[in-house]
Design a protein around this motif. Structure first.
Motif, mmCIF file in Angstrom:
data_model
loop_
_atom_site.group_PDB
_atom_site.id
_atom_site.type_symbol
_atom_site.label_atom_id
_atom_site.label_comp_id
_atom_site.label_asym_id
_atom_site.label_seq_id
_atom_site.Cartn_x
_atom_site.Cartn_y
_atom_site.Cartn_z
ATOM 1 N N MET A 234 56.423 28.006 41.661
ATOM 2 C CA MET A 234 57.788 27.935 41.986
ATOM 3 C C MET A 234 58.798 28.232 41.305
ATOM 4 O O MET A 234 59.481 28.386 39.841
ATOM 5 N N LEU A 235 60.297 29.094 41.694
ATOM 6 C CA LEU A 235 61.024 29.893 41.271
ATOM 7 C C LEU A 235 63.052 28.630 40.981
ATOM 8 O O LEU A 235 63.802 29.035 40.422
ATOM 9 N N ARG A 236 62.797 27.934 41.726
ATOM 10 C CA ARG A 236 63.434 26.612 42.136
ATOM 11 C C ARG A 236 64.566 25.821 41.368
ATOM 12 O O ARG A 236 65.086 25.937 41.117
ATOM 13 N N ASP A 237 63.726 26.003 39.714
ATOM 14 C CA ASP A 237 63.681 25.395 38.593
ATOM 15 C C ASP A 237 64.516 26.414 37.692
ATOM 16 O O ASP A 237 64.953 25.531 36.025
ATOM 17 N N MET A 238 64.767 27.675 37.753
ATOM 18 C CA MET A 238 65.068 28.978 37.209
ATOM 19 C C MET A 238 66.389 28.250 36.512
ATOM 20 O O MET A 238 67.949 28.128 37.061
ATOM 21 N N THR A 239 66.564 28.248 35.200
ATOM 22 C CA THR A 239 68.227 28.502 35.008
ATOM 23 C C THR A 239 68.425 29.924 34.120
ATOM 24 O O THR A 239 68.000 30.854 34.509
ATOM 25 N N GLY A 240 70.118 29.681 33.763
ATOM 26 C CA GLY A 240 70.230 30.343 33.585
ATOM 27 C C GLY A 240 69.951 31.493 32.979
ATOM 28 O O GLY A 240 69.989 32.670 33.101
ATOM 29 N N GLN A 241 69.373 31.283 31.556
ATOM 30 C CA GLN A 241 68.985 31.560 30.682
ATOM 31 C C GLN A 241 67.372 31.921 31.391
ATOM 32 O O GLN A 241 67.106 33.088 30.968
ATOM 33 N N ASP A 242 66.846 31.709 31.729
ATOM 34 C CA ASP A 242 65.637 32.582 31.941
ATOM 35 C C ASP A 242 65.800 33.454 32.766
ATOM 36 O O ASP A 242 65.420 34.357 33.407
ATOM 37 N N GLU A 243 67.361 33.446 33.644
ATOM 38 C CA GLU A 243 67.198 34.256 34.513
ATOM 39 C C GLU A 243 67.413 35.993 33.540
ATOM 40 O O GLU A 243 66.891 36.688 33.752
ATOM 41 N N LYS A 244 68.126 35.289 32.797
ATOM 42 C CA LYS A 244 68.338 36.523 31.443
ATOM 43 C C LYS A 244 67.541 36.904 31.085
ATOM 44 O O LYS A 244 67.371 38.347 30.745
ATOM 45 N N THR A 245 66.207 36.237 30.904
ATOM 46 C CA THR A 245 64.996 36.438 30.420
ATOM 47 C C THR A 245 64.420 36.978 30.792
ATOM 48 O O THR A 245 63.980 38.093 30.588
ATOM 49 N N LEU A 246 64.005 36.657 32.476
ATOM 50 C CA LEU A 246 63.428 37.638 33.166
ATOM 51 C C LEU A 246 63.766 38.751 33.551
ATOM 52 O O LEU A 246 63.421 39.816 33.704
ATOM 53 N N ALA A 247 64.981 38.832 33.600
ATOM 54 C CA ALA A 247 65.874 40.201 34.182
ATOM 55 C C ALA A 247 66.587 40.875 33.263
ATOM 56 O O ALA A 247 66.073 42.241 33.247
ATOM 57 N N GLY A 248 66.464 40.753 32.526
ATOM 58 C CA GLY A 248 67.193 41.517 30.331
ATOM 59 C C GLY A 248 65.910 41.661 29.856
ATOM 60 O O GLY A 248 65.621 42.921 30.093
ATOM 61 N N THR A 249 64.745 40.867 29.394
ATOM 62 C CA THR A 249 63.931 41.073 28.488
ATOM 63 C C THR A 249 62.886 41.687 29.978
ATOM 64 O O THR A 249 62.130 42.666 28.304
ATOM 65 N N TYR A 250 62.026 40.681 30.117
ATOM 66 C CA TYR A 250 61.252 41.323 31.686
ATOM 67 C C TYR A 250 61.546 42.793 31.681
ATOM 68 O O TYR A 250 60.268 42.805 32.441
ATOM 69 N N GLY A 251 62.436 42.850 32.196
ATOM 70 C CA GLY A 251 62.933 44.419 33.130
ATOM 71 C C GLY A 251 62.953 43.346 34.653
ATOM 72 O O GLY A 251 62.414 44.472 35.705
ATOM 73 N N LEU A 252 62.588 42.678 34.824
ATOM 74 C CA LEU A 252 62.718 42.288 36.407
ATOM 75 C C LEU A 252 63.093 42.911 37.350
ATOM 76 O O LEU A 252 64.363 42.599 37.792
ATOM 77 N N LYS A 253 62.227 43.487 38.307
ATOM 78 C CA LYS A 253 62.810 44.398 39.637
ATOM 79 C C LYS A 253 62.218 43.987 40.464
ATOM 80 O O LYS A 253 63.386 44.224 41.584
#
Length: 270
Positions: A39-58
């Motif tokens: 589950m992604l409910r507890d995703m933090t702002g930093q987690d979002e940056k890591t997944l979208a930025g570093t990992y290129g989440l689309k």
């Protein structure tokens, strides 16, 4: 064999990149392309940056039911599309770790009920896996999952359910088999979920122990929240029994014919 590690995130405990896993033809899964998660409910702002930025989440592919999604919506991430793709039509007790929800039949209550009726929790979990892999609805949803992956030409796709162990575990096992990973690797990836979830399971058991005092009932809950090799083995056994081989089952029931298999390999292997 590649060491299986979590992506270092602040709020997500069972999120990992399949990149680097070897296949039997000598290739490896491309990094930052295929991510399995809970589950992604507890995703933090930093987690979002890591997944979208570093990992290129689309793309986020949500395996949870409509009710689960309504109770704990995925975060909206700019530039990332969210696809609802429920593997089950209705929630089944034992699949979710979300004990904080207001469901009428919580995991704790359901497990105690199973015990009172003399139902072995491990047998129940095995039966649940077997029901998923023989359900026409679930198989059609997995077919849609692979269609989405086959159209993901760039960036990372992340798929998740509540804990990232059952619905995600079966889907990931089928994906790894299709890409050419051997059975030992597939099973190791599946079983690592137990290690990654341990802290979360301990936390939930601790909270439940305030209202469930029977140690054997708590142990039954722990079993339902964990993984066992024979759960996944039963899935592959049914594939062989019903279709003659795993490959034939995946082609006929999930749409993974040679053309789609080759496309997935071209997209995700290096």
């Amino acid at each position: 064999m590649k060491e299986i590690k979590r992506i270092p995130l602040e709020g997500l405990f069972n999120t990992r990149d399949l990149g680097g896993i070897a296949t039997e033809d000598g290739r490896r899964i491309r990094p930052h392309r295929l991510i399995r998660s809970g589950m992604l409910r507890d995703m933090t702002g930093q987690d979002e940056k890591t997944l979208a930025g570093t990992y290129g989440l689309k793309t986020i592919i949500d395996f949870r039911t409509a009710d689960e999604q309504a109770e704990s919506p995925d975060p909206s991430i700019p530039g990332v599309r969210h696809i609802s793709n429920p593997i089950l039509e209705d929630m089944t007790a034992g699949i979710t770790h979300d004990e904080e929800s207001d469901r009428q039949l919580s995991l704790g209550e359901a497990t105690v009920s199973m015990r009172e009726r003399g139902i072995d929790p491990a047998s129940y979990m095995r039966q649940m896996y077997e029901e998923i892999i023989t359900s026409e609805y679930s198989l059609n949803q997995y077919r849609s999952f692979f269609d989405i992956l086959a159209s993901q030409t760039a960036g990372a796709a992340l798929w998740h359910c509540s804990a990232g162990k059952d619905r995600v575990g079966i889907g990931t096992a089928m994906l790894l088999y299709t890409l050419g990973a051997d059975m030992d690797t597939i099973m190791k990836d599946y079983m690592m979920t137990g290690s990654f979830l341990q802290e979360e399971i301990d936390r939930i058991i601790s909270r439940l122990s305030h209202r469930i005092t029977d140690p054997s009932a708590l142990e039954s809950i722990r079993i339902c929240m964990g993984v066992k090799e024979d759960y996944l083995e039963s899935v592959f056994s049914i594939m062989k029994k019903t279709s003659g081989s795993i490959r034939a089952f995946l082609e006929y029931n999930v749409g993974l014919d040679r053309e789609k298999t080759d496309r997935l390999k071209a997209l995700y292997l290096q």
